[in-house]
Design a protein around this motif. Structure first.
Motif, PDB file in Angstrom:
ATOM      1  N   ALA A 166       0.868  -1.179   0.000  1.00 17.70           N
ATOM      2  CA  ALA A 166       0.000   0.000   0.000  1.00 17.70           C
ATOM      3  C   ALA A 166       0.905   1.229   0.000  1.00 17.70           C
ATOM      4  N   ALA A 167       0.449   2.297  -0.630  1.00 16.84           N
ATOM      5  CA  ALA A 167       1.292   3.487  -0.732  1.00 16.84           C
ATOM      6  C   ALA A 167       0.421   4.725  -0.889  1.00 16.84           C
ATOM      7  N   GLY A 168       1.017   5.856  -0.577  1.00 15.20           N
ATOM      8  CA  GLY A 168       0.298   7.112  -0.738  1.00 15.20           C
ATOM      9  C   GLY A 168       1.256   8.281  -0.845  1.00 15.20           C
ATOM     10  N   MET A 169       0.783   9.333  -1.477  1.00 21.83           N
ATOM     11  CA  MET A 169       1.545  10.572  -1.557  1.00 21.83           C
ATOM     12  C   MET A 169       0.629  11.738  -1.236  1.00 21.83           C
ATOM     13  N   LEU A 170       1.179  12.701  -0.521  1.00 24.18           N
ATOM     14  CA  LEU A 170       0.450  13.910  -0.158  1.00 24.18           C
ATOM     15  C   LEU A 170       1.229  15.117  -0.636  1.00 24.18           C
ATOM     16  N   LEU A 171       0.521  16.087  -1.187  1.00 28.60           N
ATOM     17  CA  LEU A 171       1.075  17.410  -1.444  1.00 28.60           C
ATOM     18  C   LEU A 171       0.239  18.413  -0.679  1.00 28.60           C
ATOM     19  N   GLN A 172       0.905  19.380  -0.051  1.00 25.94           N
ATOM     20  CA  GLN A 172       0.163  20.351   0.752  1.00 25.94           C
ATOM     21  C   GLN A 172       0.813  21.722   0.661  1.00 25.94           C
ATOM     22  N   GLN A 173      -0.020  22.732   0.434  1.00 24.04           N
ATOM     23  CA  GLN A 173       0.454  24.101   0.493  1.00 24.04           C
ATOM     24  C   GLN A 173       0.754  24.453   1.952  1.00 24.04           C
ATOM     25  N   LEU A 174       1.811  25.232   2.142  1.00 22.13           N
ATOM     26  CA  LEU A 174       2.187  25.709   3.471  1.00 22.13           C
ATOM     27  C   LEU A 174       1.787  27.176   3.623  1.00 22.13           C
ATOM     28  N   PRO A 175       1.649  27.652   4.854  1.00 24.85           N
ATOM     29  CA  PRO A 175       1.371  29.083   5.044  1.00 24.85           C
ATOM     30  C   PRO A 175       2.415  29.939   4.330  1.00 24.85           C
ATOM     31  N   THR A 176       2.004  31.093   3.886  1.00 26.63           N
ATOM     32  CA  THR A 176       2.865  31.961   3.077  1.00 26.63           C
ATOM     33  C   THR A 176       4.137  32.351   3.813  1.00 26.63           C
ATOM     34  N   GLN A 177       5.269  32.026   3.191  1.00 24.40           N
ATOM     35  CA  GLN A 177       6.571  32.453   3.702  1.00 24.40           C
ATOM     36  C   GLN A 177       7.472  32.898   2.553  1.00 24.40           C
ATOM     37  N   LEU A 178       7.707  31.984   1.615  1.00 23.92           N
ATOM     38  CA  LEU A 178       8.647  32.266   0.534  1.00 23.92           C
ATOM     39  C   LEU A 178       8.020  33.038  -0.624  1.00 23.92           C
ATOM     40  N   VAL A 179       6.743  32.758  -0.884  1.00 27.49           N
ATOM     41  CA  VAL A 179       6.076  33.357  -2.047  1.00 27.49           C
ATOM     42  C   VAL A 179       4.808  34.075  -1.582  1.00 27.49           C
ATOM     43  N   PRO A 180       4.864  35.384  -1.408  1.00 23.07           N
ATOM     44  CA  PRO A 180       3.687  36.111  -0.906  1.00 23.07           C
ATOM     45  C   PRO A 180       2.624  36.387  -1.961  1.00 23.07           C
ATOM     46  N   ASP A 181       2.989  36.404  -3.230  1.00 19.85           N
ATOM     47  CA  ASP A 181       2.024  36.753  -4.279  1.00 19.85           C
ATOM     48  C   ASP A 181       1.033  35.616  -4.509  1.00 19.85           C
ATOM     49  N   PRO A 182      -0.278  35.847  -4.345  1.00 17.54           N
ATOM     50  CA  PRO A 182      -1.270  34.777  -4.476  1.00 17.54           C
ATOM     51  C   PRO A 182      -1.266  34.110  -5.846  1.00 17.54           C
ATOM     52  N   ALA A 183      -1.116  34.892  -6.908  1.00 13.04           N
ATOM     53  CA  ALA A 183      -1.124  34.314  -8.254  1.00 13.04           C
ATOM     54  C   ALA A 183       0.088  33.409  -8.453  1.00 13.04           C
ATOM     55  N   GLU A 184       1.224  33.824  -7.937  1.00 11.67           N
ATOM     56  CA  GLU A 184       2.432  33.012  -8.074  1.00 11.67           C
ATOM     57  C   GLU A 184       2.311  31.732  -7.235  1.00 11.67           C
ATOM     58  N   ARG A 185       1.737  31.877  -6.034  1.00  8.92           N
ATOM     59  CA  ARG A 185       1.505  30.687  -5.198  1.00  8.92           C
ATOM     60  C   ARG A 185       0.622  29.671  -5.934  1.00  8.92           C
ATOM     61  N   GLN A 186      -0.437  30.188  -6.559  1.00 11.88           N
ATOM     62  CA  GLN A 186      -1.353  29.305  -7.274  1.00 11.88           C
ATOM     63  C   GLN A 186      -0.667  28.631  -8.459  1.00 11.88           C
ATOM     64  N   ALA A 187       0.186  29.369  -9.145  1.00  7.72           N
ATOM     65  CA  ALA A 187       0.904  28.798 -10.287  1.00  7.72           C
ATOM     66  C   ALA A 187       1.839  27.671  -9.832  1.00  7.72           C
ATOM     67  N   HIS A 188       2.527  27.890  -8.715  1.00  4.54           N
ATOM     68  CA  HIS A 188       3.405  26.841  -8.176  1.00  4.54           C
ATOM     69  C   HIS A 188       2.587  25.601  -7.781  1.00  4.54           C
ATOM     70  N   TRP A 189       1.441  25.828  -7.178  1.00  2.00           N
ATOM     71  CA  TRP A 189       0.587  24.716  -6.744  1.00  2.00           C
ATOM     72  C   TRP A 189       0.074  23.916  -7.946  1.00  2.00           C
ATOM     73  N   GLU A 190      -0.354  24.611  -8.972  1.00  2.99           N
ATOM     74  CA  GLU A 190      -0.838  23.924 -10.173  1.00  2.99           C
ATOM     75  C   GLU A 190       0.291  23.139 -10.837  1.00  2.99           C
ATOM     76  N   HIS A 191       1.479  23.694 -10.839  1.00  5.27           N
ATOM     77  CA  HIS A 191       2.634  22.994 -11.405  1.00  5.27           C
ATOM     78  C   HIS A 191       2.899  21.697 -10.643  1.00  5.27           C
ATOM     79  N   ALA A 192       2.933  21.779  -9.310  1.00  4.99           N
ATOM     80  CA  ALA A 192       3.246  20.593  -8.488  1.00  4.99           C
ATOM     81  C   ALA A 192       2.175  19.516  -8.625  1.00  4.99           C
ATOM     82  N   THR A 193       0.911  19.907  -8.597  1.00  5.29           N
ATOM     83  CA  THR A 193      -0.168  18.922  -8.643  1.00  5.29           C
ATOM     84  C   THR A 193      -0.352  18.338 -10.046  1.00  5.29           C
ATOM     85  N   THR A 194      -0.089  19.133 -11.061  1.00  7.01           N
ATOM     86  CA  THR A 194      -0.202  18.622 -12.433  1.00  7.01           C
ATOM     87  C   THR A 194       0.841  17.536 -12.694  1.00  7.01           C
TER      88      THR A 194
END
Length: 293
Positions: A166-194
């Protein structure tokens, strides 16, 4: 192939994206999963779903910041009335499917249709917390709904199990620290999940965690943390079982002793048997007299 000759990974491994606020976790269970299946002869569809629950429980337990345990419990109107996986902060896991011995289905809706998923966080000291969401589509989708409602941080799950692992993987956004811009955060998230969505079940089950991380994110700066061992461990004990007996009416205990001479209780998680004779139960029975027939 016997269990002794199969490779055993049984570990959880965290990774962190160096340049954005996203973390990942991969858990793989081999011997741990097979140890639980050895105790209970579940139908194939039930076994695989229990494997997903176990992997998810470990993934969630890695987020605990305290000593305690996390419990995933599903109750349903489907072929599995109750399914539960529990993992503590030491990544010791156990699980059970109750009332599912005759289950024949191999899909989520038939096995756990019309059900609810309870996520319970139970610290050794402090307040217990429980969240409940409907079971919809898959365990991964149900967990994602829970995080969407309660945490407001993007969280995605990929879960799989077969007859051996059995196996699993989790991806999770962290509270804003490195990337404050919401649009950039969303772009990074879409990249990782895609990229994560390209991971096939056979890769999640068959490749080692570092290989999976490299396969998905070899062009992204990643920090891979040391793997932590995961094991099957039941928390039952003779003392806990005796404490459970104290909740039974004294007259009922006396009647069982008179009829059988002793009381035997089985742990439904590991099948360990605990036998008690009258002398063992003095503290439970107190000064009561035996029932006379």
């Amino acid at each position: 192939m016997s269990n002794k000759t199969l490779p055993s990974r049984d570990r959880a491994q965290r990774f962190l994206f160096e340049e954005t606020d996203i973390r990942g976790e991969i858990v793989q269970l081999d011997a741990t999963y097979r140890d639980i299946l050895t105790v209970h002869q579940y139908p194939p569809g039930v076994a695989r779903l229990l494997g997903e629950f176990m992997a998810a429980a470990v993934l969630l337990a890695t987020t605990l910041k305290f000593e305690g345990k996390l419990v995933l419990q599903a109750r349903s109107e489907g072929q599995i009335p109750l399914l539960m996986a529990e993992c503590n902060s030491l990544l010791q896991v156990r699980g059970i499917a109750r009332g599912a011995q005759e289950a024949t289905a191999d899909n989520f809706e038939q096995l756990l249709g019309g059900g609810q998923l309870a996520i319970t966080i139970d610290p050794d000291s402090g307040q217990r917390y429980q969240g409940i969401v409907p079971l919809q589509g898959s365990l991964a989708a149900s967990l994602e709904m829970y995080f969407e409602q309660s945490e407001q941080l993007g969280t995605r799950f990929w879960l799989s199990a077969n007859e051996q692992s059995a196996a699993g993987m989790l991806l999770q956004q962290l509270p804003t620290q490195l990337v404050p811009d919401p649009a950039e955060r969303q772009a990074h998230w879409e990249h990782a999940t895609t990229l994560a969505a390209t991971l096939r079940d056979e890769e999640l089950l068959g490749l080692a965690a570092p290989e999976i991380a490299h396969r998905l994110y070899h062009e992204d700066p990643l920090r891979l943390f040391e793997a932590l061992p995961v094991s099957f461990k039941c928390t039952c004990s003779r003392e806990r079982t005796l404490a459970a007996l104290s909740s039974i009416q004294t007259a009922d205990i006396e009647e069982l002793l008179a009829e059988l001479g002793s009381i035997t209780m089985d742990c439904e998680f590991c099948n360990q048997q605990y036998q008690f004779v009258r002398e063992d139960l003095d503290g439970v029975l107190g000064e009561s007299k035996p029932v006379v027939h």
